[in-house]
Write an enzyme that holds these catalytic residues in place. Sequence first.
Site, PDB file in Angstrom:
ATOM      1  N   HIS A 123       0.795  -1.217   0.000  1.00  0.00           N
ATOM      2  CA  HIS A 123       0.000   0.000   0.000  1.00  0.00           C
ATOM      3  C   HIS A 123       0.837   1.280   0.000  1.00  0.00           C
ATOM      4  O   HIS A 123       0.263   2.374  -0.089  1.00  0.00           O
ATOM      5  CB  HIS A 123      -0.935   0.017   1.217  1.00  0.00           C
ATOM      6  CG  HIS A 123      -1.769  -1.211   1.323  1.00  0.00           C
ATOM      7  ND1 HIS A 123      -1.365  -2.323   2.051  1.00  0.00           N
ATOM      8  CD2 HIS A 123      -2.969  -1.529   0.784  1.00  0.00           C
ATOM      9  CE1 HIS A 123      -2.293  -3.261   1.954  1.00  0.00           C
ATOM     10  NE2 HIS A 123      -3.274  -2.813   1.203  1.00  0.00           N
ATOM     11  N   ARG A 134      -2.803  10.895  14.682  1.00  0.00           N
ATOM     12  CA  ARG A 134      -3.963  11.073  13.805  1.00  0.00           C
ATOM     13  C   ARG A 134      -4.519  12.475  13.985  1.00  0.00           C
ATOM     14  O   ARG A 134      -4.689  12.955  15.118  1.00  0.00           O
ATOM     15  CB  ARG A 134      -5.028  10.023  14.140  1.00  0.00           C
ATOM     16  CG  ARG A 134      -6.426  10.375  13.645  1.00  0.00           C
ATOM     17  CD  ARG A 134      -7.364   9.190  13.689  1.00  0.00           C
ATOM     18  NE  ARG A 134      -8.751   9.574  13.826  1.00  0.00           N
ATOM     19  CZ  ARG A 134      -9.487  10.178  12.890  1.00  0.00           C
ATOM     20  NH1 ARG A 134      -8.941  10.487  11.734  1.00  0.00           N
ATOM     21  NH2 ARG A 134     -10.756  10.484  13.117  1.00  0.00           N
ATOM     22  N   GLU A 167     -11.330   5.800  13.900  1.00  0.00           N
ATOM     23  CA  GLU A 167      -9.976   5.284  13.673  1.00  0.00           C
ATOM     24  C   GLU A 167      -9.111   5.117  14.916  1.00  0.00           C
ATOM     25  O   GLU A 167      -8.178   4.301  14.921  1.00  0.00           O
ATOM     26  CB  GLU A 167      -9.219   6.201  12.689  1.00  0.00           C
ATOM     27  CG  GLU A 167      -9.682   6.133  11.252  1.00  0.00           C
ATOM     28  CD  GLU A 167     -10.866   7.019  10.957  1.00  0.00           C
ATOM     29  OE1 GLU A 167     -11.578   6.768   9.960  1.00  0.00           O
ATOM     30  OE2 GLU A 167     -11.092   7.990  11.731  1.00  0.00           O
ATOM     31  N   GLY A 210      -7.239  11.385   7.701  1.00  0.00           N
ATOM     32  CA  GLY A 210      -7.909  10.353   6.910  1.00  0.00           C
ATOM     33  C   GLY A 210      -7.945  10.688   5.432  1.00  0.00           C
ATOM     34  O   GLY A 210      -7.688   9.843   4.576  1.00  0.00           O
ATOM     35  N   ARG A 238      -6.552  16.374   2.779  1.00  0.00           N
ATOM     36  CA  ARG A 238      -6.030  16.984   4.002  1.00  0.00           C
ATOM     37  C   ARG A 238      -4.527  16.764   4.104  1.00  0.00           C
ATOM     38  O   ARG A 238      -3.793  17.649   4.541  1.00  0.00           O
ATOM     39  CB  ARG A 238      -6.717  16.385   5.228  1.00  0.00           C
ATOM     40  CG  ARG A 238      -8.148  16.835   5.433  1.00  0.00           C
ATOM     41  CD  ARG A 238      -8.696  16.259   6.719  1.00  0.00           C
ATOM     42  NE  ARG A 238     -10.145  16.417   6.788  1.00  0.00           N
ATOM     43  CZ  ARG A 238     -10.945  15.616   7.485  1.00  0.00           C
ATOM     44  NH1 ARG A 238     -10.430  14.608   8.146  1.00  0.00           N
ATOM     45  NH2 ARG A 238     -12.239  15.828   7.510  1.00  0.00           N
ATOM     46  N   ASP A 297     -19.160  17.848  14.033  1.00  0.00           N
ATOM     47  CA  ASP A 297     -20.609  17.775  14.188  1.00  0.00           C
ATOM     48  C   ASP A 297     -20.925  17.361  15.613  1.00  0.00           C
ATOM     49  O   ASP A 297     -20.009  17.110  16.411  1.00  0.00           O
ATOM     50  CB  ASP A 297     -21.224  16.789  13.180  1.00  0.00           C
ATOM     51  CG  ASP A 297     -20.621  15.409  13.294  1.00  0.00           C
ATOM     52  OD1 ASP A 297     -21.195  14.577  14.009  1.00  0.00           O
ATOM     53  OD2 ASP A 297     -19.561  15.156  12.676  1.00  0.00           O
TER      54      ASP A 297
END
Length: 244
Positions: free
Chosen positions: A5, A88, A187, A21, A25, A210
């Site tokens: 990958h 992350r 994640e 993610g 970004r 949100d």
Amino acid sequence: MVTAHISAAPGDFAPDVLMPGDPRRARRIAETILQDARLVTDVRGIEGYTGTYRGAPLSVLASGMGMPSVTIYATELFRFYGVHRIVRVGTAGALPAAVGLRDVVVATAAHTDSAMGSRRIDGVHLSHTASFGLVAAAAQAAEAGDEDGGGPRTHIGPVFTTDHFYLERPELFERLEAHGTLAVEMEAAGLYATAAAEGGQALAVLTISDHVRHPEALTPAERETDFDRAVAIAATALLPETKS
């Protein structure tokens, strides 16, 4: 070393990696905070860049969406590319009313209802926790911004990682909130479990996009751009002087 990958060569990744993610970004982070950034991988459109931040080597690689995807990329970075720490930088939905849009959550731990964690050690439900040194460094980096007042705030505590994006579970969210859970995302638990298994360090620094209590939410464009403060906190937490 080329994995299934990642197409980067040995040494292309810095020991420290920011992991959003969304590939867009990742590109924006490379363009806005990295100096001398260069593309090191783009397999399946998942872009990775390496440059420097305040003079320290730093890479950014998109993870895709969900625990299976982040686990694949984090495993390959830790196991094959000599990466030591991954933070992350993503989005999350707030649970308590006190956590507002654009606030930042530093995730000390990640509860999960996913079966992935139970596959690692039969009969054991692993504790998915962030690395203490990274949590402390992120908290310190966030402190100055919060002192300014009037802007997004930083919250430090556990989150909930789930495989479901659209499944409505208000009673579950109420019980999680009652147990001090700050937000829901997809994640962090996978990243934390992978870091523990591979001998690395990990943290999630999340922007609230949100809220489960009301319909207000950031637009897709805002989700892509309104995370600069979380990125700054995460990148600062990875600076050499913060290593423990």
